[in-house]
Design a protein around this motif. Sequence first.
Motif, mmCIF file in Angstrom:
data_model
loop_
_atom_site.group_PDB
_atom_site.id
_atom_site.type_symbol
_atom_site.label_atom_id
_atom_site.label_comp_id
_atom_site.label_asym_id
_atom_site.label_seq_id
_atom_site.Cartn_x
_atom_site.Cartn_y
_atom_site.Cartn_z
ATOM 1 N N SER A 10 -10.129 4.440 -6.541
ATOM 2 C CA SER A 10 -10.807 5.708 -6.866
ATOM 3 C C SER A 10 -10.798 6.620 -5.750
ATOM 4 N N HIS A 11 -10.736 8.151 -6.262
ATOM 5 C CA HIS A 11 -10.581 8.842 -5.246
ATOM 6 C C HIS A 11 -11.098 10.135 -5.822
ATOM 7 N N SER A 12 -11.321 11.034 -5.005
ATOM 8 C CA SER A 12 -12.104 12.347 -5.761
ATOM 9 C C SER A 12 -10.938 13.111 -6.057
ATOM 10 N N SER A 13 -11.318 14.306 -7.135
ATOM 11 C CA SER A 13 -10.188 14.881 -7.755
ATOM 12 C C SER A 13 -9.492 15.962 -6.751
ATOM 13 N N ASP A 14 -9.870 16.323 -5.753
ATOM 14 C CA ASP A 14 -9.247 17.016 -4.902
ATOM 15 C C ASP A 14 -8.645 16.544 -3.785
ATOM 16 N N ASP A 15 -8.567 15.138 -3.778
ATOM 17 C CA ASP A 15 -8.199 14.502 -2.586
ATOM 18 C C ASP A 15 -7.311 13.233 -3.151
ATOM 19 N N LEU A 16 -5.976 13.253 -2.948
ATOM 20 C CA LEU A 16 -5.282 11.983 -3.148
ATOM 21 C C LEU A 16 -5.433 10.658 -2.383
ATOM 22 N N ILE A 17 -5.653 11.214 -1.097
ATOM 23 C CA ILE A 17 -5.942 9.919 -0.101
ATOM 24 C C ILE A 17 -7.411 9.191 -0.708
ATOM 25 N N ALA A 18 -7.412 7.989 -0.993
ATOM 26 C CA ALA A 18 -8.288 7.059 -1.472
ATOM 27 C C ALA A 18 -9.408 6.388 -0.330
ATOM 28 N N VAL A 19 -8.344 6.229 0.862
ATOM 29 C CA VAL A 19 -9.126 5.538 1.902
ATOM 30 C C VAL A 19 -8.832 5.946 3.084
ATOM 31 N N ARG A 20 -9.586 6.329 4.279
ATOM 32 C CA ARG A 20 -9.240 6.576 5.486
ATOM 33 C C ARG A 20 -9.811 5.555 6.508
ATOM 34 N N LYS A 21 -9.129 4.837 7.080
ATOM 35 C CA LYS A 21 -9.632 3.721 8.213
ATOM 36 C C LYS A 21 -8.962 4.171 9.574
ATOM 37 N N THR A 22 -9.696 3.763 10.597
ATOM 38 C CA THR A 22 -9.297 3.774 11.907
ATOM 39 C C THR A 22 -9.521 2.679 12.690
ATOM 40 N N GLY A 23 -8.473 2.106 13.224
ATOM 41 C CA GLY A 23 -8.560 0.796 13.977
ATOM 42 C C GLY A 23 -8.323 -0.366 12.853
ATOM 43 N N SER A 24 -8.895 -1.642 13.620
ATOM 44 C CA SER A 24 -8.899 -2.914 12.757
ATOM 45 C C SER A 24 -9.771 -2.766 11.252
ATOM 46 N N PHE A 25 -9.288 -3.355 10.269
ATOM 47 C CA PHE A 25 -10.109 -3.307 9.129
ATOM 48 C C PHE A 25 -10.013 -4.364 8.243
ATOM 49 N N PHE A 64 0.759 -1.192 -0.089
ATOM 50 C CA PHE A 64 -0.192 0.048 -0.107
ATOM 51 C C PHE A 64 0.883 1.314 0.048
ATOM 52 N N ASP A 65 0.577 2.324 -0.985
ATOM 53 C CA ASP A 65 0.908 3.543 -0.738
ATOM 54 C C ASP A 65 0.007 4.229 0.287
ATOM 55 N N THR A 66 0.753 4.859 1.546
ATOM 56 C CA THR A 66 0.081 5.602 2.401
ATOM 57 C C THR A 66 0.692 6.755 2.457
ATOM 58 N N THR A 67 0.180 7.637 3.469
ATOM 59 C CA THR A 67 0.738 9.184 3.951
ATOM 60 C C THR A 67 2.105 8.768 4.797
ATOM 61 N N GLU A 68 2.193 7.656 5.164
ATOM 62 C CA GLU A 68 3.157 7.045 6.166
ATOM 63 C C GLU A 68 4.550 6.610 5.369
ATOM 64 N N GLY A 69 4.024 6.419 4.300
ATOM 65 C CA GLY A 69 4.944 5.703 3.246
ATOM 66 C C GLY A 69 4.753 4.511 2.867
ATOM 67 N N LYS A 70 5.561 3.299 2.225
ATOM 68 C CA LYS A 70 4.978 2.030 1.795
ATOM 69 C C LYS A 70 4.812 1.246 3.046
ATOM 70 N N GLU A 102 -6.902 0.748 17.906
ATOM 71 C CA GLU A 102 -8.125 1.541 17.866
ATOM 72 C C GLU A 102 -7.985 2.892 17.483
ATOM 73 N N ASN A 103 -6.892 3.669 18.067
ATOM 74 C CA ASN A 103 -6.873 5.149 17.806
ATOM 75 C C ASN A 103 -5.833 5.427 16.766
ATOM 76 N N HIS A 104 -5.393 4.397 15.883
ATOM 77 C CA HIS A 104 -4.580 4.648 14.565
ATOM 78 C C HIS A 104 -5.476 4.811 13.464
ATOM 79 N N GLU A 105 -5.239 6.010 12.873
ATOM 80 C CA GLU A 105 -5.826 6.286 11.530
ATOM 81 C C GLU A 105 -4.852 6.052 10.465
ATOM 82 N N LEU A 106 -5.123 5.259 9.352
ATOM 83 C CA LEU A 106 -4.447 5.012 8.437
ATOM 84 C C LEU A 106 -4.987 5.475 7.038
ATOM 85 N N HIS A 107 -3.992 6.315 6.314
ATOM 86 C CA HIS A 107 -4.319 7.207 4.983
ATOM 87 C C HIS A 107 -4.054 6.542 3.970
#
Length: 627
Positions: free
Chosen positions: A211-226, A40-46, A117-122
């Motif tokens: 898929s993501h919106s044109s004004d947001d490169l982040i496709a998925v925001r998830k908090t906790g286990s998923f 995954f490419d994330t805001t925290e890196g690969k 539970e308190n970690h949000e992954l972008h």
Amino acid sequence: MKLQSPDGQLIINIEESETGIILLYEYQRKSFLKCSLGGFDTTEGKIGEHLKLRSIERVSSRENYNLYSGKSSKAIASYNQIILHCQDRMGSRCLMDIVLRAYNEGLAFCYSFPQSENHELHIINENNYYTPIPSDLTLWPMYLDSFTTNYEEIYQKQSISELLPERLIAMPLLIQNEELGFAITEASLIDYAGSYLKWDAEAKSIYSTLSHSSDDLIAVRKTGSFQTPWRVVVTGNHAGKLIESNLLYHLSTPSKVANAQDWIKPGKYAWDWWSNAVVKQEGISGGMNTDTIKYYIDFASSFNLEYMLIDAGWYGKHDDIKANIIMAIPELNLPEVIEYAKEKNIGILLWLNWRCVKRQMHEAFPIYKQWGIKGIKMDYMDRDDQEMVRFYVKVTELAADNCLLVNMHGAHKPSGVSRTYPNLLTYEGVRGNEYNKWSYTKPSHHVTIPYTRMLAGPMDFTPGAFRNVSAERHKSVWEKPMAIGTRCSQLAMYVVYESALQSLCDHPDAYNGQEGSDFLKIVPTSWDETIFLKGEVGQYIVLARKKGKQWFIGGMTNEEERFVEIDLSVLGGKLFNYILYKDIPESKVNQERLHVEKGTNLSGPSFMIWMAPGGGMAGVLNDMESH
């Protein structure tokens, strides 16, 4: 390490390399697809690009469950599973599970993140790479210009070398040769961004993109286990066999809807929009008004339909996003119409602009329930970014709380979610009959979409056009449109195309007294069993679907006329009384002409049918032993 399906026909070979996990898919001992899991490419890196195994866990399962609509009433989900408990090789603390399943109908994997539970992954992107192995494969991509899409483009027939680099490709992507057919798609898209494919010509690999919106490169925001949606490869010995599969339902969560069996009712509906609300009776002007809708309700009752869909215009302009969706226009006395429909045992469905739904649904849906409305058709979404996918679920859940059926138009593809929310009866997401108002749809398209788009799930093509013409005679008109192909091909669509809500798209007087219209009174919209009988993608198709003691058969061809021999032995080798609706030579000149053949003692092993150019056939077989 390997994982195989219960019948041993499908195998996933699992390889651990320095660059991560590689999956090699086999069917009948022949490799057909390599899947490299690139993390995954994330805001925290690969994350997950270089994985190492910590441990594995195996399990087998068999589940029997019921479906409230669709291609079968009962399903058996039997699979073998491996969970790969992984950790990033590069020292990341990120732990990740890869869940692999092998069914007789196909193979699937997903990622599971046991986060705090308190970690949000972008997540910016999920990197899965698919490399087809046989050299003789044919692919059927539908190219899209952007993530803002209604999935209404045309499928192309291409070899791998002809694929267009870096163009968005919609799922499902069908890939086939003479020995197998497989389709890449996804299942259980609930709180995540929709997935697409692209072709990397240099690497000779198909890769995924979110898929993501044109004004947001982040496709998925998830908090906790998923857990991500399932990455699915539906597989069989022929592309047509994939139509029988319930694999996407197997991979979806069981129903969350209470007492679904008490109020979820598939059926056919009369529809005012396609014909432009035409009425030929003297004294009724047509258009959106009380008398016109009551006239359509009378028609629905006379044709044994379950519903009347009141489409755009009942509360205001279709594109007015500030309109009040609990206030009908003055010309339409909605309480009178609802009461009239109730007396005729016809349920009312209402069209809605999704932006109005978003603003007003918590107020409107309980009122609709109070009024006795049976369902909604929500339109114009044209997206499947995470926000919109979540919105689909919110709407469907609130609709279920108020005993409302849902039909998604201007929609993304299905992914098996109708098992979780069985009130979600159908989606559009296809170039359907509406295009005849401003363009056209070709017979070759009609016999491509059952093998491609329909593999994802129900498909509201809106069949039932009864002004049937050749391509040369077709004209695009807004009022009383016409359709290319024979009338028998339109009848066949009710059997071939899966949709628990099916329209009779034309106006009432287009059907009254017309050849073939009696078939529309008896054909169901939900089935106990589905069998692919014969066909080739883009050329022709013949399906059989069972309801109770009856078998319904539908066949369609492209622009070429053809004879097709149908094997009836797969229907149990019984004797049948039958009614067949068949093209005749005159259908090549006058596409509205057909012949109705009735008989007894129809039995196997086979019988021959002829279909005119753009033609078809439809029929019902009654089991003589049940009478």
